[in-house]
Design a protein around this motif. Sequence first.
Motif, mmCIF file in Angstrom:
data_model
loop_
_atom_site.group_PDB
_atom_site.id
_atom_site.type_symbol
_atom_site.label_atom_id
_atom_site.label_comp_id
_atom_site.label_asym_id
_atom_site.label_seq_id
_atom_site.Cartn_x
_atom_site.Cartn_y
_atom_site.Cartn_z
ATOM 1 N N TYR A 185 0.818 -1.223 0.000
ATOM 2 C CA TYR A 185 0.000 0.000 0.000
ATOM 3 C C TYR A 185 0.851 1.272 0.000
ATOM 4 C CZ TYR A 185 -2.979 3.740 1.779
ATOM 5 O OH TYR A 185 -3.607 4.952 1.954
ATOM 6 N N ASP A 201 -9.207 0.605 -9.617
ATOM 7 C CA ASP A 201 -8.016 1.419 -9.352
ATOM 8 C C ASP A 201 -6.659 0.712 -9.325
ATOM 9 O OD1 ASP A 201 -7.415 4.028 -9.470
ATOM 10 O OD2 ASP A 201 -8.023 4.571 -7.452
ATOM 11 N N TYR A 202 -5.634 1.588 -9.288
ATOM 12 C CA TYR A 202 -4.237 1.202 -9.523
ATOM 13 C C TYR A 202 -3.674 0.220 -8.510
ATOM 14 C CZ TYR A 202 -3.438 4.641 -5.827
ATOM 15 O OH TYR A 202 -3.486 5.327 -4.630
ATOM 16 N N GLN A 203 -4.306 0.119 -7.340
ATOM 17 C CA GLN A 203 -3.780 -0.825 -6.342
ATOM 18 C C GLN A 203 -4.025 -2.277 -6.770
ATOM 19 O OE1 GLN A 203 -6.286 1.382 -5.717
ATOM 20 N NE2 GLN A 203 -5.690 2.809 -4.110
ATOM 21 N N HIS A 250 -8.944 4.957 -11.692
ATOM 22 C CA HIS A 250 -9.428 6.265 -11.240
ATOM 23 C C HIS A 250 -8.389 7.367 -11.413
ATOM 24 C CE1 HIS A 250 -13.186 4.965 -9.033
ATOM 25 N NE2 HIS A 250 -12.630 3.809 -9.355
ATOM 26 N N ILE A 251 -7.138 6.990 -11.631
ATOM 27 C CA ILE A 251 -6.075 7.996 -11.737
ATOM 28 C C ILE A 251 -5.605 8.056 -13.206
ATOM 29 C CG2 ILE A 251 -5.477 7.554 -9.313
ATOM 30 C CD1 ILE A 251 -2.891 6.168 -10.288
ATOM 31 N N ARG A 299 -7.099 16.541 -0.759
ATOM 32 C CA ARG A 299 -6.280 15.679 0.074
ATOM 33 C C ARG A 299 -4.903 16.315 0.057
ATOM 34 N NH1 ARG A 299 -4.303 11.482 -1.515
ATOM 35 N NH2 ARG A 299 -5.126 11.599 -3.624
ATOM 36 N N ARG A 322 -2.103 9.574 3.656
ATOM 37 C CA ARG A 322 -0.883 8.760 3.495
ATOM 38 C C ARG A 322 0.291 9.302 4.306
ATOM 39 N NH1 ARG A 322 -2.058 8.689 -3.002
ATOM 40 N NH2 ARG A 322 -4.165 7.882 -2.771
HETATM 41 C C1 G6P Z 1 -7.492 8.524 -4.852
HETATM 42 C C2 G6P Z 1 -7.412 7.104 -5.386
HETATM 43 C C3 G6P Z 1 -8.238 6.145 -4.540
HETATM 44 C C4 G6P Z 1 -7.878 6.300 -3.078
HETATM 45 C C5 G6P Z 1 -8.031 7.743 -2.627
HETATM 46 C C6 G6P Z 1 -7.626 7.973 -1.171
HETATM 47 O O1 G6P Z 1 -8.740 9.055 -5.095
HETATM 48 O O2 G6P Z 1 -7.804 7.060 -6.735
HETATM 49 O O3 G6P Z 1 -8.031 4.818 -4.957
HETATM 50 O O4 G6P Z 1 -8.678 5.456 -2.285
HETATM 51 O O5 G6P Z 1 -7.219 8.559 -3.458
HETATM 52 O O6 G6P Z 1 -6.355 7.492 -0.932
HETATM 53 P P1 G6P Z 1 -6.074 6.316 0.129
HETATM 54 O O7 G6P Z 1 -4.653 5.946 -0.114
HETATM 55 O O8 G6P Z 1 -6.295 6.950 1.458
HETATM 56 O O9 G6P Z 1 -7.030 5.202 -0.128
#
Ligand code: G6P
Length: 485
Positions: A76, A130-132, A154-155, A285, A323
């Motif tokens: 992560y 998403d990318y994860q 999403h990115i 964020r 993060r």
């Molecule tokens: C972006 C990403 C999401 C993510 C979010 C919050 O919008 O596209 O996949 O969940 O940020 O980030 P976090 O690392 O807290 O999930």
Amino acid sequence: MSNRLPVDRVVDEAGQATWRPSPGGLVTALQPVMRAEDGVWVGWAGVAGEEVEPFEADGISILPVALSEQELQEYYEGFSNDTLWPLYHDVIAQPSYHREWWDSYVRVNRRFADAAAGAAAPGAVVWVHDYQLQLVPAMLREVRPDLVIGFFNHIPFPPYGIYSQLPWRRQIIDGLLGADVIGFQRVADAGNFSRAVRRLKGYETRGPIIEVPIDTDDPESGSHRHVTTNRHGGLVRTVLARAFPISIDAEAYQELARRPAIQERAREIREELGNPETIMLGVDRLDYTKGIGHRLKAFGELLRDGRLDVEKVTLVQVASPSRERVETYRQLRDEIELTVGRINGDYATLGHTAVAYLHHGYPKEEMVALYLAADVMLVTALRDGMNLVAKEYVATRVDEDGVLVLSEFAGASDELRQALLINPHDIEGLKDAMLQAIAMPKRDRVRRMRALRKKVLTNDVARWSASFLEALTRSAHGDHPLQDA
Ligand code: G6P
């Protein structure tokens, strides 16, 4: 499937853990479908080193995937947020490449794929987000070729010259091509992906269709969907890769904006700030992709040069914590807070703050009140998949007033053409746009806001999910995906 579940764990005073829906729009859009189809949401519960049993939340079955503390650090914080995140956002920050992080990413993606494989009914539709989770589509297809698999990124997806830095660039492409439909925010992202596929795999693409050769020795090859013969006589599977720009639950924002209590709160916010003539607002964020530093620089210079007066204009910057264990994010926080402190130290008076800086997340109600209180909304991202804050501001402005200053590097700028579009790297241009926004006559503000609202209200998140799922279901019925182009 998404890295994070659509619910957050809250522990009450008695130490009892309960689940509260997280504020994101994704769950709102998918809830009706998930309920009607008896859907399961697979994701990480947000705490490391703990097994959480499956549970129900608001009529949706939740299937938590566990992450150890080490996986949290490697999969992560490491590979997802210190390799892929900076790489996919045009290397605004330097990505780190570590083989142990990659190994962890593979392991965790496998765990997600196994969880979904165990939970999905025969022929079910699985939507991976998403990318994860980019390896999940192929991992899932391998064990469950009966499933209909969609993936949405999403990115941004970066240009090939940047993407090609990734030591595991082929594996990621193979992972994604396990899907039947791959969705991106912008037409440009889909184009970047197709180019990477051509360069790295040599596969042919026709518009949004990618031809993935099928291994005819594979006993499962006959079970693939969209199997056709290409112009060289080879057997191929077709994958659709195109843009599906995401949106928000616009009606929910409008509804909040019409509540008298929230309108009253907006007035109260203006008063608490000393009733300045103009309130400018940034909501992000706390992330280096958002261009918060560029925005502050422009604002500080306008105050320095006397083109703005601190008695008349206040900038409210909401920066929600994000993060916080990743080093680049810690550095960013220090930089931003130093800059805010300098600007306030140099230009604020006892009665008037220059920058009201808030390092918190807020409930939706408070955000809507802030949007209503703000004359100018500043979205100055250096790179952003979509930027939903821009759409939230527009949906909130039921009074048809307010000016949106929007970076052309945010996906939202493809649709929101009537915003004041800016290049955040061009500080002089940004300063001029801020002044233009402040001075804009009401007639022009209303004309622009009306056009923007039409866009956001028509293309809401329900429409987004419906169009993606429609493309997926068509694909399930074997319709040639070219029709979706
Ligand atoms: C972006 C990403 C999401 C993510 C979010 C919050 O919008 O596209 O996949 O969940 O940020 O980030 P976090 O690392 O807290 O999930």
